[in-house]
Design a protein around this motif. Structure first.
Motif, PDB file in Angstrom:
ATOM      1  N   VAL A 131       0.839  -1.208   0.000  1.00 45.26           N
ATOM      2  CA  VAL A 131       0.000   0.000   0.000  1.00 45.26           C
ATOM      3  C   VAL A 131       0.866   1.248   0.000  1.00 45.26           C
ATOM      4  O   VAL A 131       0.582   2.230  -0.713  1.00 45.26           O
ATOM      5  CB  VAL A 131      -0.951  -0.011   1.208  1.00 45.26           C
TER       6      VAL A 131
ATOM      7  N   GLU B 161       2.432   1.739  -3.533  1.00 45.29           N
ATOM      8  CA  GLU B 161       1.446   2.172  -4.524  1.00 45.29           C
ATOM      9  C   GLU B 161       1.009   3.613  -4.275  1.00 45.29           C
ATOM     10  O   GLU B 161       0.849   4.390  -5.218  1.00 45.29           O
ATOM     11  CB  GLU B 161       0.238   1.237  -4.487  1.00 45.29           C
ATOM     12  N   SER B 162       0.824   3.977  -3.001  1.00 45.64           N
ATOM     13  CA  SER B 162       0.409   5.345  -2.681  1.00 45.64           C
ATOM     14  C   SER B 162       1.503   6.345  -3.042  1.00 45.64           C
ATOM     15  O   SER B 162       1.220   7.436  -3.555  1.00 45.64           O
ATOM     16  CB  SER B 162       0.059   5.456  -1.195  1.00 45.64           C
TER      17      SER B 162
ATOM     18  N   TRP C 190      -9.931   4.500   4.376  1.00 42.82           N
ATOM     19  CA  TRP C 190      -9.053   4.647   3.217  1.00 42.82           C
ATOM     20  C   TRP C 190      -8.149   3.424   3.071  1.00 42.82           C
ATOM     21  O   TRP C 190      -7.937   2.925   1.967  1.00 42.82           O
ATOM     22  CB  TRP C 190      -8.203   5.908   3.396  1.00 42.82           C
TER      23      TRP C 190
ATOM     24  N   GLU D 211      -9.947   0.456   1.540  1.00 47.59           N
ATOM     25  CA  GLU D 211     -10.197   0.617   0.121  1.00 47.59           C
ATOM     26  C   GLU D 211      -8.969   0.285  -0.720  1.00 47.59           C
ATOM     27  O   GLU D 211      -9.101  -0.188  -1.851  1.00 47.59           O
ATOM     28  CB  GLU D 211     -10.639   2.062  -0.161  1.00 47.59           C
ATOM     29  N   ARG D 212      -7.792   0.517  -0.181  1.00 49.46           N
ATOM     30  CA  ARG D 212      -6.576   0.341  -0.969  1.00 49.46           C
ATOM     31  C   ARG D 212      -5.832  -0.956  -0.707  1.00 49.46           C
ATOM     32  O   ARG D 212      -4.891  -1.277  -1.410  1.00 49.46           O
ATOM     33  CB  ARG D 212      -5.637   1.534  -0.711  1.00 49.46           C
TER      34      ARG D 212
END
Length: 467
Positions: free
Chosen positions: A231, A234-235, A251, A254-255
């Motif tokens: 995560v 990717e963020s 949040w 969701e990710r």
């Protein structure tokens, strides 16, 4: 006696040694700060949950703290039972209980400080802002980084030369810094973890087995660490911090989906079992004892379970029946091996095969933690292990929660089971090695209620003939 140990002269809480109490003082300050935040929040429980267990990124560092503290309890109880751990652990001499508790407290201090900074940023910037989300994610990554740094930094060469068990004990006697006192133990643990990753080509001692088996109990935490890394990468790559919900946990949920359902995550879950599998094969290659193949087969039961879990996370889903069958096989095999081989609770028969090797009506004669005439602890031990090996059934059939606190409770229960397992595993390894040394010397086994002989104290731990 307990008061003199904890608060008497020369203990880690005396006023003459304020630095030794530093981690506990810092922990008290952090707990007070969190209490103030919880008192001013709409839900104090939500604050505690966000720090300790609400997301997959919060749980692994806390579980690391529990593991360090639990191993300290294992070594303390073993030493109080007068088990000479140097016989079975060799150069990986354990640290004193209070030193390990100080290590656990120091690690917890760092984790809580990271998350306190994130809570402060969220309060100052607003829960749904880009900066607040970045702070929350950064605190999770920093907490995981602290766990890695806890193992390898500072290296022993930065702590006054080559580390050894003798130097570590001397540093403890002379009240040197925690980094210096633990340099040998951290080096030993780091090398052992590297050896576990190279199991087919690395030595396998009892200490290697203990570390790798603890890693199997942390398999879910290792998978969560992979999710956190995934995560975060990717963020950072996509810079997607806009249009965030008010809560970081929403949040996060969701990710995390693509990361959790990836094959790499399933591989992270199975990695500790692969290490133990190859350790068993390495010992079999060296000794030729077939029981090591049976042990390897036991660890291989984790692979269908990891694959079944991976299929359930896919969009089209997987077979729930396949998952349950794989879980039953894995739990049954590991429970049987715990009782019959790792602890050798029941008396063994000569000339038997498989189940005929053991007499379920008679426990072995050498029992350290309970008199042989009343083996109450060992009876409870079997029931305890059976219950926690199959605790997953509460989630599958009993509708127990498997997210947030529910999952944290399952993982903490597994670490508790592993801590109890380690204590009795050390006991049986000590008895087994004691009998082997006595047989090689053609004399009676060492009596546990006698002072150890100098020759016995100097006996190094050797590579295992069985894992």
């Amino acid at each position: 006696r307990w008061w003199r140990r904890c608060c008497g002269r020369g203990s880690f809480l005396t006023m003459s040694q304020p630095a030794r109490a530093g981690p506990f003082v810092a922990l008290a300050v952090l707990v007070f700060a969190y209490a103030l935040i919880a008192a001013n929040a709409e839900s104090g429980w939500a604050v505690v949950a966000s720090v300790l267990w609400k997301t997959a990124s919060a749980r692994p560092p806390i579980l690391m703290v529990l593991t360090v503290a639990g191993w300290g309890v294992v070594t303390e109880l073993a030493q109080r039972a007068r088990l000479r751990l140097e016989l079975v652990m060799g150069p990986a001499a354990p640290l004193p209980l209070w030193t390990q508790l100080r290590c656990a407290a120091l690690l917890l201090d760092g984790i809580l400080a990271c998350r306190l900074a994130a809570l402060g940023a969220a309060a100052a910037m607003g829960g749904g802002s880009r900066s607040a989300a970045a702070w929350s994610l950064a605190s999770d990554v920093a907490a995981h980084g602290l766990c890695v740094a806890f193992l390898v930094w500072p290296p022993s060469r930065a702590c006054g030369g080559e580390a050894s068990a003798e130097r570590s004990a001397a540093h403890g006697r002379y009240e040197h810094s925690l980094a210096v006192e633990t340099a040998h133990a951290r080096d030993s643990l780091t090398r052992t973890l590297v050896d576990a990753m190279l199991a087919p080509f690395a030595p396998v001692t009892f200490w290697h087995v203990i570390v790798a088996d603890y890693a199997t109990s942390m398999a879910k935490a290792l998978g969560d660490a992979h999710v956190t890394t995934c995560v975060a990468l990717e963020s950072a790559t996509r810079r997607e911090f806009s249009s965030l919900p008010a809560e970081h946990s929403i949040w996060w949920e969701e990710r995390r989906g693509p990361c959790v359902s990836s094959f790499l995550n399933a591989s992270a879950l199975a990695l500790p079992f692969w290490c133990r599998f190859f350790q068993c094969l390495a010992v079999y290659r060296r000794t030729g004892e077939v029981k090591n193949l049976w042990n390897a087969a036991k660890y291989s039961t984790a692979f269908p379970l990891a694959y079944a879990g991976y299929l359930l996370k896919q969009p089209d889903g997987g077979s729930r029946a396949f998952f349950i069958i794989a879980a039953v096989c894995q739990s049954s095999a590991t429970f049987a091996w715990d009782v019959l081989m790792d602890w050798a609770v029941f008396e063994r028969r000569d000339g038997g095969r498989l189940c005929g090797l053991f007499d379920p009506a008679a426990m072995r004669h050498s029992l350290i933690f309970s008199p042989a005439s009343t083996p109450t602890y060992y009876s409870l031990l079997v029931l305890f292990d059976l219950a926690l090996r199959f605790v997953w059934t509460l989630a599958v059939f009993g509708n127990a929660p498997t997210r947030g606190f529910g999952l944290f409770a399952f993982e903490a229960a597994e670490l508790l089971r592993r801590t109890v397992w380690a204590l009795f595993r050390v006991e049986w390894e000590y008895i087994h090695l004691d009998l082997k040394l006595a047989a090689d010397a053609d004399e009676d086994p060492l009596l546990l209620d006698k002072e150890p002989s100098p020759e016995a104290d100097q006996t190094p731990a050797t590579e295992l003939t069985s894992v």
